[in-house]
Each structure stands twice: as structure tokens, then as C-alpha cells.
Design an enzyme around this catalytic site. Structure first.
Site, short mmCIF file in Angstrom:
data_model
loop_
_atom_site.label_atom_id
_atom_site.label_comp_id
_atom_site.label_asym_id
_atom_site.label_seq_id
_atom_site.Cartn_x
_atom_site.Cartn_y
_atom_site.Cartn_z
N LYS A 168 -24.76 62.72 77.95
CA LYS A 168 -24.93 62.37 76.54
C LYS A 168 -26.23 63.00 76.04
O LYS A 168 -27.31 62.73 76.57
CB LYS A 168 -24.99 60.86 76.37
CG LYS A 168 -25.28 60.42 74.94
CD LYS A 168 -25.07 58.95 74.73
CE LYS A 168 -25.43 58.54 73.32
NZ LYS A 168 -25.18 57.12 73.07
N ARG B 78 -25.15 55.40 63.36
CA ARG B 78 -26.29 54.47 63.27
C ARG B 78 -26.29 53.77 61.91
O ARG B 78 -26.73 52.62 61.82
CB ARG B 78 -27.60 55.21 63.55
CG ARG B 78 -27.66 55.70 65.00
CD ARG B 78 -28.86 56.59 65.31
NE ARG B 78 -28.76 57.16 66.66
CZ ARG B 78 -29.56 58.10 67.11
NH1 ARG B 78 -30.54 58.57 66.35
NH2 ARG B 78 -29.40 58.57 68.34
N LYS C 124 -34.63 59.33 70.75
CA LYS C 124 -34.03 58.91 72.02
C LYS C 124 -34.16 59.99 73.11
O LYS C 124 -33.45 59.98 74.09
CB LYS C 124 -32.56 58.53 71.78
CG LYS C 124 -32.38 57.35 70.83
CD LYS C 124 -30.97 56.79 70.85
CE LYS C 124 -30.84 55.55 69.96
NZ LYS C 124 -29.51 54.91 70.06
N GLU D 35 -26.29 65.00 86.24
CA GLU D 35 -26.07 63.64 85.74
C GLU D 35 -24.66 63.16 86.06
O GLU D 35 -24.45 62.02 86.49
CB GLU D 35 -26.25 63.61 84.20
CG GLU D 35 -27.69 63.64 83.73
CD GLU D 35 -28.36 62.28 83.80
OE1 GLU D 35 -27.74 61.31 84.28
OE2 GLU D 35 -29.54 62.19 83.39
N LYS E 189 -20.81 64.18 75.46
CA LYS E 189 -20.98 63.73 74.08
C LYS E 189 -22.19 64.38 73.46
O LYS E 189 -23.24 64.38 74.12
CB LYS E 189 -21.14 62.21 74.09
CG LYS E 189 -21.39 61.58 72.75
CD LYS E 189 -21.60 60.11 72.93
CE LYS E 189 -21.88 59.49 71.59
NZ LYS E 189 -22.32 58.12 71.71
N SER F 102 -19.62 60.70 65.27
CA SER F 102 -19.61 60.38 63.84
C SER F 102 -20.02 61.57 62.96
O SER F 102 -19.42 61.80 61.91
CB SER F 102 -20.54 59.20 63.59
OG SER F 102 -21.86 59.47 64.05
C1 PBG Z 1 -25.19 53.77 71.36
C2 PBG Z 1 -24.19 54.79 70.96
C3 PBG Z 1 -24.34 55.81 70.02
C4 PBG Z 1 -23.10 56.41 69.89
C5 PBG Z 1 -22.23 55.77 70.78
N1 PBG Z 1 -22.92 54.78 71.44
C6 PBG Z 1 -25.50 56.18 69.20
C7 PBG Z 1 -26.73 56.63 69.83
O1 PBG Z 1 -26.80 56.91 71.02
O2 PBG Z 1 -27.72 56.71 69.11
C8 PBG Z 1 -22.77 57.53 68.94
C9 PBG Z 1 -21.37 57.62 68.49
C10 PBG Z 1 -21.15 58.45 67.28
O3 PBG Z 1 -22.09 59.05 66.70
O4 PBG Z 1 -19.99 58.51 66.85
N2 PBG Z 1 -25.80 53.90 72.55
#
Ligand code: PBG
Length: 325
Positions: free
Chosen positions: A196, A206, A218, A234, A249, A275
């Protein structure tokens, strides 16, 4: 001209093209993410994700029935935690009667065969909006992992089929697997967000959960998008620790990573069309600059072609409708 080989022969008609198509999308490829809110009969459109909604449990159940009837076999649940329940321990995340736990039960009761996957990370529950516990401005690893184990066990207890840790702390897959084993949850799977990346494409998500980090970013836990080898490291570690399904992701900007992981592992690979990827397609379609339906099929097919066996996407329903046309 005398050509021995004419590649256009195989592209002449829709029928020939479909005979030789190498990548075929099917409804069971998709995981539909769901955003869940408190209340009754609540349906709120997410401003930065037009056409996508946060729903109360009752309306979510209706939606899950509709998804199942279309042939979609899996949902990935996220909940919007009330502000007053957020703190730096994230303890609402393992509240037996929390919104997540009630949602899992309601969906299981209504559509028992639907595969329920649950997001495991502290950010929706954290007063800091971070995926972990904060101490002296740092996101601490080991204490966070303890919290994620409690969270995972409580999801399994409520009836989740797979827990999906999206936090990127070190050692969490092994710890969650041990926690599940010790508590008798030998049938609960783990879909690890193993590669990720720290990405700008999570912005609209968010907004949906009101979970933007209150300070910093992050980058001390999510991966640097400059890196490729690290994604394999990972992912292999997560498999060793007990992940049943691994994930890359976001998806579209990371097709190379999806392919590398697919070639390197022997477990199913998922990819998350996040998203921001959804929002880009929606926004440009709204402007009339691209054709939305074509963009949905092209992006999802390319993600599958890259090597994803499963795709989490906000377009799951649209894609199934398009496939069935
Ligand atoms: C939370 C999480 C996130 C997403 C999935 N789980 C946001 C982040 O890591 O800030 C993102 C999903 C998306 O943008 O559709 N840990």
C-alpha cells in the site's frame, strides 16, 4: 503487398475480437467497498465521489442484497465513526456493539453467503486520523499492532469472513493470524494490503470517512511510490506471516507492481481502484472529456490484465451492468 502475417485479421469484427480476448471481467472479480453510517434510512452522497454513498445499516443491507443478486460476491466494509468516540487508543474499533460489528452481523443475517471483508486500521477511530497510536508525534508500531489484533478478533467474532489490514504496520499479519488462532477463529481469512503506497489518490476516501490525518502524512508507514523491490519484500513477508490474499493499492498507477507481485506469489492478488481513481473518471466524464463507461471497462480490464485476480472498486455495480450488456 504480400504479407505472411496480418495481425488485423483477428481484430476485424466484434465477434472475432471476443473470440480472442485474453482478459475477461466477470462479476465475481469485484469487491464492492461500502461506507456505513449510524442512523436509519440515511443515505449521504460523498461530495468528492459523486454517485457513491454512505448509508445507514438498513440501507446498506438493501444494497448488499442488490449486489448479491447481480453476482457480486464480496463487500469490503468501512464505517464512519462518530467524533465523540474517537481517541488515541482507537478502542471503539473493538467495541462489540460498535457500528462495524453491528454492520457485519446485519449483513451476515441478511445475505449469509456474501463474503464480508472488513477494514482493519485505526484511522476512522483515531482522534489524529492516523492508522496507528500516536506518541510524541510518532505513529508507534507495536502498540498499534496489539490494537489491530483486538480489532480483528472482534470482527471475526461478529462474523467477518476476511479481515483486511490496511494500516502497513510491521508484523501485523503474523500477530493477527496468531490472535485469530488463539481465539479459535480458524476459518477467518486475512486479505493484507501488503503493498500500500502513500498516495494522493486516497483524498476522496478521507472525505467519506472524515479520516484525514490531523498532522503530517502517512509516509512513515505507507510505501514510497518510488519503490518496486520493496513491494515484493512486503508482500512475501505478509504471505509468510499468514496472509491468504495480498493487495496492491492504488491500482492504475501501480500496474507494474501488480504484475511483479502476480509473478512472485502463489496466493490470489487483489488490487484496489481507490477513491481518487474513481473521482478522476467521474469528474472528467462530468466535464464531457471522457466516456465514463468506456473508462470503467478499460481501467478495470487493464488492472485484471496486469495480474489482479480480484479488484476492489467503487465501479463494481456499474461494471457488472456494463459486462451484462
Ligand atoms: C485506511 C484506508 C484508506 C483507504 C482504505 N483504507 C485511506 C488511507 O490509507 O489513508 C483508501 C481507499 C480509497 O482511497 O478508496 N487505512
Amino acid at each position: 503487398m504480400h504479407l505472411q502475417r496480418r495481425n488485423r485479421i483477428l481484430r476485424q469484427t466484434p465477434a472475432i475480437r471476443s473470440l480472442v480476448a485474453e482478459t475477461i471481467l466477470r462479476p465475481a472479480d469485484f469487491i464492492a467497498p461500502l461506507f456505513i453510517d449510524e442512523g436509519q434510512n440515511v443515505e449521504t452522497e460523498i461530495a468528492s465521489m459523486q454517485g457513491y454513498y454512505r448509508r445507514s445499516i438498513d440501507l446498506t443491507v438493501k444494497e448488499v442484497k442488490a449486489l448479491w443478486s447481480m453476482g457480486i460476491k464480496s463487500v469490503l466494509i468501512f464505517i464512519k465513526c462518530k467524533d465523540e468516540l474517537k481517541d488515541n487508543t482507537g478502542k471503539e474499533a473493538w467495541n462489540k456493539n460498535g457500528l462495524m460489528q453491528r454492520s457485519i452481523k446485519a449483513i451476515k443475517d441478511a445475505v449469509p453467503e456474501m463474503v464480508i471483508m472488513t477494514d482493519v486500521a485505526l484511522d476512522p477511530f483515531s482522534s489524529y486520523g492516523h492508522d496507528g497510536i500516536v506518541k510524541d508525534g510518532e505513529i508507534v508500531n507495536d502498540e498499534t499492532v496489539e490494537a489491530l489484533v483486538k480489532m480483528s478478533i472482534s470482527h471475526a467474532q461478529a462474523g467477518a469472513d476476511f479481515v483486511a489490514p490496511s494500516d502497513m504496520m510491521d508484523g501485523r499479519i503474523g500477530a493477527i493470524r496468531n490472535g485469530l488462532e488463539e481465539n479459535g477463529f480458524t476459518k477467518t481469512g486475512i486479505m493484507s494490503y501488503s503493498a500500500k503506497y502513500a498516495s494522493c489518490f486516497y483524498g476522496p476516501f478521507r472525505d467519506a470517512l472524515d479520516s484525514a490525518p490531523g498532522f503530517g502524512d502517512k509516509k512513515t508507514y505507507q510505501m514510497d511510490y518510488a519503490n518496486r523491490t520493496e513491494a515484493i519484500k512486503e508482500t512475501l513477508m505478509d504471505i509468510e506471516e499468514g496472509a491468504d490474499i495480498v493487495m496492491v493499492k492504488p491500482a492504475l498507477a501501480y500496474l507494474d507492481i501488480i504484475r511483479e507481485i502476480k509473478n512472485a506469489v502463489e496466493v490470489p492478488v487483489s488490487a484496489y481502484q481507490v477513491s481518487g481513481e474513481y473521482a478522476m473518471i467521474k469528474a472528467s466524464a462530468k466535464m464531457g472529456w471522457i466516456d465514463e463507461n468506456k473508462a470503467i471497462l478499460e481501467t478495470l480490464t487493464s488492472i485484471k490484465r496486469a495480474g489482479a485476480d480480484l479488484i476492489a472498486t467503487y465501479f463494481a455495480k456499474d461494471a457488472v451492468a456494463l459486462i451484462n450488456q
